[in-house]
Design an enzyme around this catalytic site. Structure first.
Site, PDB file in Angstrom:
ATOM      1  N   ARG A 225       0.856  -1.185   0.000  1.00  0.00           N
ATOM      2  CA  ARG A 225       0.000   0.000   0.000  1.00  0.00           C
ATOM      3  C   ARG A 225       0.894   1.236   0.000  1.00  0.00           C
ATOM      4  NH1 ARG A 225      -3.436  -2.796  -1.595  1.00  0.00           N
ATOM      5  NH2 ARG A 225      -5.401  -3.368  -0.634  1.00  0.00           N
ATOM      6  N   HIS A 273      -1.231   0.385  -9.595  1.00  0.00           N
ATOM      7  CA  HIS A 273      -1.914  -0.591  -8.725  1.00  0.00           C
ATOM      8  C   HIS A 273      -2.419  -1.768  -9.570  1.00  0.00           C
ATOM      9  CE1 HIS A 273      -4.028  -0.984  -4.585  1.00  0.00           C
ATOM     10  NE2 HIS A 273      -3.870  -2.172  -5.124  1.00  0.00           N
TER      11      HIS A 273
HETATM   12  C1  GLV Z   1      -5.047  -5.188  -4.003  1.00  0.00           C
HETATM   13  O1  GLV Z   1      -4.540  -4.169  -3.713  1.00  0.00           O
HETATM   14  C2  GLV Z   1      -5.603  -6.112  -3.074  1.00  0.00           C
HETATM   15  O2  GLV Z   1      -5.764  -5.777  -1.892  1.00  0.00           O
HETATM   16  O3  GLV Z   1      -5.932  -7.231  -3.490  1.00  0.00           O
END
Ligand code: GLV
Length: 310
Positions: A225, A273
């Site tokens: 994160r 992401h």
């Molecule tokens: C992606 O960020 C997840 O939490 O799967």
């Protein structure tokens, strides 16, 4: 029993189709078209959902994350009292993260940034030969994702180290835990990979102090994160050469703002992401399983420890 689904509209359609393919009797409501609030007993949510909204459903009992992480469901004000939270555990999510980590470990190990740079300048020059057995890869977090990625690195012959909050042992991985363990491990990580859950304890764990403990010229890979990284500290460490390069898939905030220095930094690899994206068809069986268990009053699977935060 109605189930609320909440994320981007196109993604919601895919989720609905995947869930209905397994159980056509499910009553799925796509946010914000939720119907009568008292119908909703489970909610499947991604990051955009406003947690205050969840307090509108008096019979809500289960909140399911659309990913491996649950920090978006635990941030203030948190899930409504008495509501259980479940995460996803999925082979495709784990495999994809392992690939993204390996891609970047190998990119740094094989001096790919330097060779791309040389190619741009038509420079024919070999750099010192990289030695797998001398490139130590350290993992912050040895959960589903971390343990798998660590195993991949080990199978290629990298010495692998791993740090967790509480003691953990994993074959072939030199394990460390707790604050002293972190300080002991960092000086031995030529490449540091973060795959921790984001909790109040791990927020900002990649900061000026921890980055300074790495060997000079180490590499940083973050697939967890954005909140794990203090961006100003990482940029300063890149500037000074303490960190040679970073591969970042996650940011705070997301999307990464257009004027953020990471976008154009020659020593930063940015992906949006996308290291490991949930495939609804793949995770639908465990979600339906939990909905059936909820309906039948049986124990739920993949529950998150709310006090621990993952
Ligand atoms: C992606 O960020 C997840 O939490 O799967």
């Amino acid at each position: 029993m109605a189930v609320l689904l909440s994320t981007k509209p196109a993604v919601m359609e895919e989720w609905r189709a995947a869930l209905l393919a397994l159980d056509p009797t499910l009553d799925i409501r796509l946010y914000p078209e939720v119907g009568a609030p008292q119908d909703i007993e489970a909610a499947i949510c991604w990051t955009s959902h406003d947690l205050a909204d969840l307090r509108r459903y008096p019979r809500l009992r289960l909140l399911i994350s659309m990913g491996a992480g649950v920090d978006h469901l635990l941030r203030p004000p948190g899930p409504p009292p008495g509501v259980a939270v479940a995460r996803l555990k999925d082979e495709l999510l784990t495999t994809a993260m392992g690939e993204w980590v390996l891609l970047n470990v190998l990119r740094f190990h094989r001096q790919d940034l330097e060779y791309r740079d040389q190619q741009r300048q038509r420079i024919w020059r070999e750099l010192p030969a990289p030695e797998t057995a001398r490139r130590r890869v350290g993992f912050l977090g040895l959960g589903e994702l971390g343990a798998h990625a660590a195993g991949l690195c080990r199978s290629l012959g990298f010495p692998v180290l791993g740090w967790t909050r509480t003691p953990r042992s994993l074959p072939g991985v030199e394990c460390f835990h707790g604050p002293e363990g972190l300080a002991a491990m960092l000086p031995r990580c030529d490449i540091l990979v973060c795959l921790l859950p984001l909790t109040p304890q791990t927020r900002g764990i990649l900061n000026a102090r921890t980055l300074s403990l790495l060997p000079r010229g180490a590499y940083v890979i973050n697939g967890a994160r954005g909140g794990h990284v203090v961006d100003a500290d990482l940029l300063a460490a890149l500037e000074s050469g303490q960190v040679a390069a970073a591969a970042l898939d996650v940011f705070d905030p997301e999307p990464l703002p257009p004027d953020h220095p990471y976008w154009t930094h020659p020593r930063v690899i940015v992906t949006p992401h996308a290291a490991s994206i949930t495939i609804p068809r793949s995770v639908a069986p465990q979600v339906v399983e939990n909905l059936v268990r909820l309906r039948e009053g049986r124990p739920l699977i993949h529950l998150v420890d709310l006090a621990r935060g993952y």
